[in-house]
Write an enzyme that holds these catalytic residues in place. Structure first.
Site, PDB file in Angstrom:
ATOM      1  N   GLN A 131       0.826  -1.205   0.000  1.00  0.00           N
ATOM      2  CA  GLN A 131       0.000   0.000   0.000  1.00  0.00           C
ATOM      3  C   GLN A 131       0.864   1.260   0.000  1.00  0.00           C
ATOM      4  OE1 GLN A 131      -1.487   1.222   3.822  1.00  0.00           O
ATOM      5  NE2 GLN A 131      -3.572   1.399   3.039  1.00  0.00           N
ATOM      6  N   GLY A 132       0.702   2.119  -0.970  1.00  0.00           N
ATOM      7  CA  GLY A 132       1.506   3.344  -1.028  1.00  0.00           C
ATOM      8  C   GLY A 132       0.688   4.586  -0.712  1.00  0.00           C
ATOM      9  N   TYR A 133       0.576   4.910   0.566  1.00  0.00           N
ATOM     10  CA  TYR A 133      -0.217   6.074   0.990  1.00  0.00           C
ATOM     11  C   TYR A 133       0.679   7.168   1.555  1.00  0.00           C
ATOM     12  CZ  TYR A 133      -4.846   3.841   0.687  1.00  0.00           C
ATOM     13  OH  TYR A 133      -5.996   3.266   0.259  1.00  0.00           O
ATOM     14  N   SER A 134       1.257   6.894   2.751  1.00  0.00           N
ATOM     15  CA  SER A 134       1.992   7.931   3.487  1.00  0.00           C
ATOM     16  C   SER A 134       3.220   8.396   2.730  1.00  0.00           C
ATOM     17  CB  SER A 134       2.449   7.391   4.841  1.00  0.00           C
ATOM     18  OG  SER A 134       1.362   7.119   5.650  1.00  0.00           O
ATOM     19  N   SER A 166       4.339  -1.264   4.015  1.00  0.00           N
ATOM     20  CA  SER A 166       4.624  -2.576   4.606  1.00  0.00           C
ATOM     21  C   SER A 166       4.973  -3.572   3.522  1.00  0.00           C
ATOM     22  CB  SER A 166       3.405  -3.126   5.342  1.00  0.00           C
ATOM     23  OG  SER A 166       3.095  -2.331   6.433  1.00  0.00           O
ATOM     24  N   GLU A 249      -8.846  -0.278   7.693  1.00  0.00           N
ATOM     25  CA  GLU A 249      -7.595  -0.375   8.424  1.00  0.00           C
ATOM     26  C   GLU A 249      -7.789   0.062   9.872  1.00  0.00           C
ATOM     27  OE1 GLU A 249      -4.490   1.860   6.581  1.00  0.00           O
ATOM     28  OE2 GLU A 249      -2.966   1.193   8.002  1.00  0.00           O
ATOM     29  N   GLU A 377      -4.856  11.871  17.508  1.00  0.00           N
ATOM     30  CA  GLU A 377      -5.325  13.249  17.380  1.00  0.00           C
ATOM     31  C   GLU A 377      -6.284  13.383  16.188  1.00  0.00           C
ATOM     32  OE1 GLU A 377      -2.165  12.338  17.868  1.00  0.00           O
ATOM     33  OE2 GLU A 377      -1.839  13.115  19.880  1.00  0.00           O
TER      34      GLU A 377
END
Lengths: 393, 373, 393, 373
Positions: A131-134, A166, A249, A377
């Site tokens: 998964q390529g998000y952040s 990951s 998630e 947060e």
């Protein structure tokens, strides 16, 4: 005998016949998991066989439609399958981000061609996804991502960097958020695309965590060609796809508080001792432990209740943020107390006695729970806005 | 006595901070750790520490030390907490030195105190046994045997025990507790290095029929408890100081981070929720600092309530430092979880210091008993 | 014998001769205080005499200059006087917002004529003051006050409402913040004025608190005439005077955590019982009580340390916010535990046994500590801004 | 059993909420308090409650009740927590009714259950003695005497004891605990009304050589402990429900307040620090609600772990409600301190409910023991 009971009998028989004895009983640790993919490794040949027979039957993704390789089971049948697998302690035949994360999004947002192409491979464990998000500059503020995809007619050229990918170093393909319109407001202008990790220009580097080695990587894209046919959902509306995926998630991470085994208080009794009434000798720890037991029990019940509310359609989907927030904070508290109970023994980082600092590494690892999948947060912001309707939230 | 440092103490602090920041910043710890250094600390650095008078801070000038007190030892401990420098300070210069100064024979003092002060010798005090600090439940024994004693037992969490030039071992004798000064090469002693989560040094020590002479006894047979407690309390107060240093430094790097990191178009330090949590943490650190300095001053003044003050300080500084590193990692977000950033190293160090010589629960128990409930 | 010792000997002799026996020993409760003023009441004639002789000597305000009726003592002499008064357990001769709050502001900001006029009366206890700051619409946001003073040449006409005016119904004069320039930014345009509470148009109404009757009032101004000669400091710069005064108040409230007497833990031992080692039987309460003891000890030391830092000029004045914040939160925690220790006995609201719910009223009253004199939230904002230099705070 | 209310239970909730909001809003409590009402509650209101089937919610239909369970009793208790209505519900309809249903003789049931259900009679259970709930340390005795028993002891915190038509008194007998159903006019009984901080009703009851007949015994002599515990656990679960109701209502009025009150030119609900605290509190209230419903369901199912579930619920709901009222007063600011605003009334009620039948510490103790540490 009704249909469901017939199904149960058939399933039981089939599992007995097809689940190898090596694939029954608890997995020893995470490294025993079967992840499938081009370069799949298996602890035993039996594990490969188990993945393949289950995959062929579609039972690695029991509720997906049969036309995409799934099991085509109803919810009730899927529950029966799960309970029959538990009965013989059958191991999970396949662990897969394809099944857990990408698949549901493809089913919802993919074209017929995309579903036909990717889902059956996922079910059979022939493809492994990451998964390529952040990105380094965009943590909580996911929508602030900078990875650019420049339009070249039938394809894009992608440049940028992802973090927290990951198993990027082991995955075959990636599902990835890229910015396709740099001028649009930041939640717009993002697209959800798929591409092969073997494409020229893709490279990865593992991240070492405070808890030690990890599955996380940094992933770099240097003029990577991505075909437009691999766009999922609408152009510039990738945020909708991503949000859908994130909700999955969140529920997963929040739920990790559920850990069986001996109560921490009993572990502490061994290291700290008890008084003549059997009460833990350290009052401060005992009080914190009983608070933890109470909160953990209440949290388990809250998860159950939310599940029931979801079934009864009585709840705002933002409730997932509540579970994510509380569950991850609870995990952290629990591991702090495990470490206190373990005392100096648990602080040894390399000894066999401490299993190379297993408790300490677990303790440190939980600190990420309130960061990954949206920080605590961010969850509190979501609750304030969507559940409490506070102004300006 | 005002609860602030004197000018001399402030100069000492500046000297220690300056030396450590220049010669042993956090990169020093990383290097020792990543190179799997056999000692786990730098003996050269430690000798330089000795030359500056810091290794012998509490050792009388007659024995080559600086002849200063608990407050000054705390000043050094706080500096070491800021830079996370592995050193024999707590085990050798604080615990062991205190025992020998208070109760060592002339021969013992002459043999060891000047070498401790010079950073030439490293001594370790072996007191803990189980996983939790509980000196009242000690089971290591020393039985009379021939001209001396025979020791049996297992010790753990012995700081720098793997490289100690001499061990001070606490054991039960017929009528009380006795302290022994022992050569680690003595037959029957087995030492296992146990690298801790914070990459600082400790060891487990097994004593099997270890035969020692009568002159290895420190002070009187059966009379070691008071000496031991005095050393432990100085150690605890210095641990509180190190915790305050580590907690405060963790807070400072976190403040720096939230003043530069942007999310959602704003510096994250602009978000009021983080501001309030930071302001709360600041307040807690100030309380920990006051409690720690008061405990060190009480030890120097020999006040009867010094043990109470020490427990307050160790418990408070421990809990506060714990909060500081937890908030630190959380406010750093994802990068706080990576080994590449320093904040995680503070989290590890704080947990080890918290566990050492009684965790906050242990000291809360002492406080409750002292207050009669 | 040095001068200070000579002063001590003289003081001791004078106090022995002049402090009536009725005015020695602890005060039973707040109602025994002497507040002075036009309508002063005294528990005994001796109390009136004690106020008058001390006032005549200026020892009700020992460090104020003699030309304004004060004692003219040095800091060291004042400490000697205080210790000699403690020695014979002498009661405070005069409680006075004039001495505690207004006086220091007058000394700093008043004209010579104002000082001459008001300070001697204050010292002698001939005038009783109240404070007009808060308004219904402006709580934490004090600078948002709306009470209007309209210019009429040599005087203003004031209209508006104040709340939380302690003893407004008993005071002779008020020191009061009024808006003299409605168009200025809100911290500007405010002036600090004095006027007689007997002026036509002033009325008051006591406020009942959750803890019962209170000294607080609502105070209403209906076309009240205020002479311009009674402006303190510059026109439209009353905020500077008010801030100076508030800092005094904050330190006072924060310091209220300091309470002598039996540890709460021992009180709890009576109601809850102990085990055979003398430990409180309720683990959860025992743990909270030991945390409280630790925090209370650390807080006392912190107050002492701040005092020493102030003397050594090593500290930012905003540090008062830290003490105010922590001290008031600590007070609240302490009273929660006192109530838990007291159990159902402490919950009786009217019985003689519970002294008409004394503990319960004290418990409820502490809830105001983190609101009055600037809320905890305001203190945290101040710390974030002035001590941590956080952006945008 | 899903952890949500059934449609029938939701209807009951709407009915109770509707009735109380219309007929006994907080103004009702204020009126009773400020007029120094001699009863401290409205008997008319209570009869209407009976007519609606709410006073007899757990009483079998054969005795004129609604024949429902613990969940339904909890629903009513939660509504009463929202409106702070003083009523004999917890003492009479929950504790006393449970005892009589479980163990009363035919005569006792016939005499009292229909009247409780109708809101005609008020019964009180006298169990507490010291300032803290501790049924295992009961000292009130009942000695055999003539045809019956003679009771001696002091009871406190007896809800509505000053207006009870009958008392159920727990006492020690030779071989265990025995429950007695007693006319409060019996010689030797002295009842003192003790108005509580929340303006709800309780009494102290002194028993001096109180002579009662053998047929006043409920169930078997020495056999009352199980009956008593069952009633106490139902009472605790209903108290948890009332705490959840009070805590949630305190939160709702606070939310309303911060959405309308302005400071520094902004609605105070816009400040992120308050938003995060509110979001946290919301989460805690949801947990309390889940734990409470689970405990009530466990009681209805007669599950063996019901006492554990009840302790979890009472402790959790208590701590959460405490947080809700503390945050409530603080977020209201100055006006929250005035008697004119309602939030302070919630703070008072929550403290009394928290103390009743075991405070969070008492139940944390039960949880620790159940979990074996």
């Amino acid at each position: 005998m009704d249909d469901l009971e017939a199904f149960r009998a058939d399933t039981r028989q089939w599992l007995e016949a097809n689940c190898p004895s090596e694939c029954r009983g608890p997995m020893e640790n995470d490294e025993d998991r079967v992840w499938g993919g081009r370069n799949a490794t298996f602890r035993t040949p039996a594990h490969q066989q188990w993945m393949e027979v289950m995959g062929a039957r579609g039972w690695t993704a029991p509720e997906w439609p049969t036309e995409y390789g799934g099991g085509g089971l109803s919810r009730e049948q899927a529950k029966v399958l799960a309970s029959e697998m538990r009965r013989i302690d059958a191991q999970m035949p396949l662990s897969s981000f394809g099944i857990w994360m990408l698949g549901p999004a493809l089913l919802k947002f993919g074209t017929e061609a995309q579903k036909k192409r990717f889902l059956p491979e996922i079910v059979r464990g022939e493809i492994r996804w990451c998964q390529g998000y952040s990105e380094p500059g965009a943590g909580s503020d996911l929508a602030g991502l900078q990875t650019r995809a420049v339009d070249h007619g039938d394809h894009w050229i992608v440049n940028g960097q992802k973090v927290w990918t990951s198993y990027a170093d082991k995955a075959d393909w990636i599902f990835c958020l890229v910015r396709t319109d740099p001028d649009a407001p930041k939640h717009l202008g993002i697209s959800f695309v798929l591409f092969d990790m073997a494409t020229p220009g893709v490279s990865t580097r593992p991240i070492e965590l405070i808890s030690g080695k990890s599955a996380f990587c940094e992933t770099f894209f240097d003029d990577v060609r991505v075909e437009k046919e691999n766009l999922i959902g609408e152009l510039n509306r990738g945020w909708d796809v991503a949000k859908n995926l994130l909700a999955h998630e969140r529920t997963m991470i929040g739920g990790m508080g559920e850990i069986a085994g001996r109560p921490v208080g009993q572990i502490a009794a061994d290291t700290i001792g008890t008084d003549d009434q059997g009460r833990l000798a350290d009052t401060a720890l005992r009080a914190r432990l009983s608070d933890l037991e109470i909160d953990a029990a209440a949290f388990r019940l809250s998860m159950e209740r939310v599940g029931d509310q979801v079934k009864a359609r009585q709840v705002n989907p933002a409730i997932a943020s509540m579970l994510k927030y509380y569950g991850s904070e609870l995990n952290k508290r629990r591991m702090e107390l495990v470490m206190t109970a373990g005392g100096s023994d648990a602080l040894e980082w390399e000894s066999d006695r401490s299993q190379h600092g297993q408790d300490a590494r677990d303790w440190l690892r939980t600190k990420a729970n309130s960061i990954e999948g949206g920080t605590s947060e961010v969850q509190l912001n979501i609750i304030a806005k969507h559940l409490l309707q506070l102004p300006g939230a | 006595m005002p609860l602030i440092l004197t000018d001399e103490q402030t100069m000492l602090k500046d000297a220690a901070d300056g030396f450590l920041t220049e010669n042993a910043p956090i990169a020093h710890l990383r290097h020792l750790r990543d190179s799997r250094d056999a000692d786990g600390l730098s003996r050269d650095l430690w000798r330089s520490f000795g030359e500056m008078g810091l290794a012998g801070v509490i050792i009388p000038e007659a024995h080559g030390g600086s002849g200063l007190g608990a407050v000054e030892a705390g000043v050094v401990a706080e500096s070491l907490g800021r830079t996370l420098t592995p050193s024999p300070f707590l085990g050798s210069s604080v615990l062991s030195a205190r025992v020998l100064i208070d109760a060592g024979s002339d021969a013992q003092q002459t043999a060891w105190l000047p070498r401790i002060a010079a950073g030439e010798a490293i001594l370790s005090l072996a007191v803990d046994e189980g996983a939790k600090h509980a000196p009242s439940r000690m089971t290591t024994t020393a039985e009379r045997s021939g001209n001396g004693f025979r020791l049996n037992g297992e010790k753990g969490f012995v700081l720098d025990g793997h490289i100690a030039d001499a061990l001070i071992v606490a054991a039960k004798t017929d009528g009380g507790t006795t302290l022994f000064l022992i050569d680690p090469a003595t037959a029957g002693i087995e030492i296992e290095r146990t690298v801790m989560v914070d990459a600082h040094n400790a060891a487990r020590i097994t004593l099997r029929d270890v035969q020692v002479d009568a002159d290895s006894v420190i002070d009187a047979v059966d009379g070691g408890e008071e000496t031991l407690n005095a050393a432990l309390n100085l150690g605890r107060a210095c641990a509180a100081a190190s915790l305050t240093g580590a907690g405060d430094q963790a807070f400072q790097i976190t403040l720096d981070y939230i003043k530069t990191r942007k999310q959602f178009g704003k510096l994250i330090g602009e978000f009021q929720a983080l501001q309030h949590r930071s302001a709360h943490l600041f307040t807690e650190i100030e309380l920990a600092r006051a409690a720690t300095l008061a405990a060190l001053q009480a030890l120097d003044a020999g006040r009867a309530d010094a043990p109470f003050a020490v427990s307050v300080a160790k418990a408070k500084a421990g809990r506060v430092a714990e909060l500081a590193v937890q908030e630190g990692v959380q406010m750093h977000g994802g990068v706080g979880m990576t080994d590449a950033y320093d904040i995680g190293l503070f989290m590890k160090r704080v947990r080890v210091l918290n566990e050492w010589l009684g965790d906050p629960g242990f000291h809360a128990e002492s406080v409750a008993r002292a207050r009669g409930f």
